[in-house]
Design a protein around this motif. Structure first.
Motif, mmCIF file in Angstrom:
data_model
loop_
_atom_site.group_PDB
_atom_site.id
_atom_site.type_symbol
_atom_site.label_atom_id
_atom_site.label_comp_id
_atom_site.label_asym_id
_atom_site.label_seq_id
_atom_site.Cartn_x
_atom_site.Cartn_y
_atom_site.Cartn_z
ATOM 1 N N ASP A 1 0.831 -1.210 0.000
ATOM 2 C CA ASP A 1 0.000 0.000 0.000
ATOM 3 C C ASP A 1 0.864 1.258 0.000
ATOM 4 O O ASP A 1 0.563 2.232 -0.706
ATOM 5 N N ALA A 2 1.930 1.256 0.801
ATOM 6 C CA ALA A 2 2.778 2.440 0.915
ATOM 7 C C ALA A 2 3.471 2.760 -0.406
ATOM 8 O O ALA A 2 3.502 3.923 -0.825
ATOM 9 N N VAL A 3 4.021 1.750 -1.088
ATOM 10 C CA VAL A 3 4.748 2.037 -2.330
ATOM 11 C C VAL A 3 3.788 2.426 -3.446
ATOM 12 O O VAL A 3 4.098 3.290 -4.272
ATOM 13 N N VAL A 4 2.601 1.822 -3.470
ATOM 14 C CA VAL A 4 1.613 2.189 -4.490
ATOM 15 C C VAL A 4 1.109 3.608 -4.257
ATOM 16 O O VAL A 4 1.012 4.415 -5.193
ATOM 17 N N GLU A 5 0.796 3.924 -3.014
ATOM 18 C CA GLU A 5 0.279 5.267 -2.707
ATOM 19 C C GLU A 5 1.331 6.341 -2.973
ATOM 20 O O GLU A 5 1.001 7.444 -3.434
ATOM 21 N N HIS A 6 2.599 6.035 -2.697
ATOM 22 C CA HIS A 6 3.662 7.003 -2.993
ATOM 23 C C HIS A 6 3.751 7.241 -4.501
ATOM 24 O O HIS A 6 3.895 8.377 -4.959
ATOM 25 N N ASN A 7 3.649 6.168 -5.283
ATOM 26 C CA ASN A 7 3.726 6.312 -6.730
ATOM 27 C C ASN A 7 2.499 7.023 -7.291
ATOM 28 O O ASN A 7 2.572 7.685 -8.327
ATOM 29 N N LEU B 1 1.165 9.600 -6.171
ATOM 30 C CA LEU B 1 1.281 11.048 -6.033
ATOM 31 C C LEU B 1 1.530 11.717 -7.387
ATOM 32 O O LEU B 1 1.176 12.879 -7.589
ATOM 33 N N ARG B 2 2.182 10.982 -8.309
ATOM 34 C CA ARG B 2 2.435 11.516 -9.655
ATOM 35 C C ARG B 2 1.737 10.670 -10.717
ATOM 36 O O ARG B 2 2.147 10.644 -11.865
ATOM 37 N N ASN B 3 0.699 9.954 -10.306
ATOM 38 C CA ASN B 3 -0.032 9.084 -11.242
ATOM 39 C C ASN B 3 0.903 8.120 -11.968
ATOM 40 O O ASN B 3 0.699 7.796 -13.142
ATOM 41 N N GLY B 4 1.926 7.655 -11.253
ATOM 42 C CA GLY B 4 2.853 6.694 -11.835
ATOM 43 C C GLY B 4 3.932 7.309 -12.706
ATOM 44 O O GLY B 4 4.798 6.597 -13.213
ATOM 45 N N ALA B 5 3.899 8.611 -12.904
ATOM 46 C CA ALA B 5 4.851 9.252 -13.815
ATOM 47 C C ALA B 5 6.288 9.100 -13.327
ATOM 48 O O ALA B 5 6.556 9.121 -12.127
ATOM 49 N N GLY C 1 5.754 -3.239 -12.185
ATOM 50 C CA GLY C 1 4.592 -2.404 -11.885
ATOM 51 C C GLY C 1 4.893 -0.930 -12.046
ATOM 52 O O GLY C 1 4.070 -0.163 -12.556
ATOM 53 N N HIS C 2 6.089 -0.513 -11.615
ATOM 54 C CA HIS C 2 6.501 0.881 -11.814
ATOM 55 C C HIS C 2 6.494 1.230 -13.304
ATOM 56 O O HIS C 2 6.021 2.308 -13.698
ATOM 57 N N LEU C 3 7.027 0.336 -14.127
ATOM 58 C CA LEU C 3 7.111 0.610 -15.562
ATOM 59 C C LEU C 3 5.724 0.726 -16.188
ATOM 60 O O LEU C 3 5.457 1.650 -16.973
ATOM 61 N N LEU C 4 4.822 -0.183 -15.832
ATOM 62 C CA LEU C 4 3.469 -0.123 -16.385
ATOM 63 C C LEU C 4 2.725 1.110 -15.889
ATOM 64 O O LEU C 4 1.990 1.749 -16.651
ATOM 65 N N ALA C 5 2.917 1.451 -14.622
ATOM 66 C CA ALA C 5 2.278 2.657 -14.092
ATOM 67 C C ALA C 5 2.801 3.903 -14.793
ATOM 68 O O ALA C 5 2.050 4.834 -15.086
ATOM 69 N N GLN C 6 4.100 3.919 -15.057
ATOM 70 C CA GLN C 6 4.706 5.051 -15.764
ATOM 71 C C GLN C 6 4.138 5.179 -17.167
ATOM 72 O O GLN C 6 3.852 6.283 -17.646
ATOM 73 N N THR C 7 3.953 4.045 -17.839
ATOM 74 C CA THR C 7 3.474 4.057 -19.220
ATOM 75 C C THR C 7 2.002 4.436 -19.307
ATOM 76 O O THR C 7 1.594 5.211 -20.188
ATOM 77 N N THR C 8 1.194 3.908 -18.377
ATOM 78 C CA THR C 8 -0.248 4.149 -18.424
ATOM 79 C C THR C 8 -0.684 5.381 -17.649
ATOM 80 O O THR C 8 -1.825 5.819 -17.775
ATOM 81 N N ARG C 9 0.240 5.939 -16.822
ATOM 82 C CA ARG C 9 -0.104 7.022 -15.894
ATOM 83 C C ARG C 9 -1.253 6.589 -14.985
ATOM 84 O O ARG C 9 -2.193 7.319 -14.714
ATOM 85 N N ASN C 10 -1.129 5.357 -14.502
ATOM 86 C CA ASN C 10 -2.151 4.762 -13.652
ATOM 87 C C ASN C 10 -1.459 3.725 -12.777
ATOM 88 O O ASN C 10 -0.753 2.848 -13.298
ATOM 89 N N VAL C 11 -1.650 3.804 -11.463
ATOM 90 C CA VAL C 11 -0.951 2.875 -10.572
ATOM 91 C C VAL C 11 -1.656 1.527 -10.441
ATOM 92 O O VAL C 11 -1.139 0.623 -9.777
#
Length: 222
Positions: A99-105, A107-111, A178-188
């Motif tokens: 939860d903590a790492v997802v919520e931190h990411n 903050l910038r919509n995964g960017a 997960g970081h990479l997919l969140a970065q690409t989709t702008r969605n965590v």
């Protein structure tokens, strides 16, 4: 404490250390957002409010600056992970880490992705010294996860046949993917799904009567 030397080997005054720190933090932020390749020394100079002579007094070239950026990003990431994982000893604790790492990411919509993962992706095939340094930092990070899983195994939360090294690697792979997919989709959401699946695999090795949430239960939060 000994004073740190500048790029030309001279010892730094308090003012010099402050200038170097300003340069380094400006570079780290720009390289995280724009990437290493697209960040120029002129960009860093402008962002840090320093003159060309000040910049080159502290960093003779971009490679030296990149090395310090890698070290800074690693120190910040590992400090945060140490705080989250140093007492990890339960499956609920593992879910709280997720939860903590997802919520931190979020903050910038995964960017921009993971600071270390992004540097690894960009520098891995260009700078062997940087690749090896980042690998050591990832090993330390994975080691924090393994230590928590070892505590679970030692206290009977996980079965004795659980391979904590493999489970830690799986969690790290899910996190970075997960970081990479969140970065690409702008969605965590893809990041949470990947970590949920990795944690579900850890739960396969849960001992009877532990504090586990049934597999898939952690996916209810969005």
């Amino acid at each position: 404490m000994a004073e740190k030397a500048s790029g030309n080997g001279a010892r730094l005054t308090a003012r010099g250390r402050a200038t170097r720190e300003r340069i380094l933090r400006a570079a780290a932020e720009m390289m995280h957002v724009k990437g290493v390749t697209l960040t120029t020394l002129d960009d860093v100079r402008a962002a840090s409010g320093t003159s060309k002579s000040q910049l080159y007094r502290h960093y003779l070239d971009k490679d030296a600056l990149v090395r310090d950026v890698v070290a800074l990003q690693a120190a910040q990431v590992l400090q945060g992970q140490q705080q989250l994982l140093r007492k990890l000893s339960s499956l609920r604790g593992l879910e709280r880490w997720r939860d903590a790492v997802v919520e931190h990411n979020a903050l910038r919509n995964g960017a921009y992705g993971c600071p270390l993962g992004s540097l690894a992706s960009e520098l891995g095939d260009q700078d062997e010294a940087a690749r090896k340094a980042i690998l050591r930092y990832f090993d330390t990070w994975e080691g924090l996860l393994k230590a928590g899983l070892d505590r679970m195994k030692d206290t009977g939360v996980l079965r004795s046949d659980a391979d904590t090294g493999e489970l830690a690697t799986g969690l790290m792979a899910a996190l970075q993917g997960g970081h990479l997919l969140a970065q690409t989709t702008r969605n965590v959401r893809p990041m949470r799904i990947a970590l949920d699946m990795a944690i579900d695999h850890v739960k396969v090795f849960a001992a009877a009567g532990d504090d586990t949430t049934p597999p898939g239960e952690g996916r209810r939060r969005r």
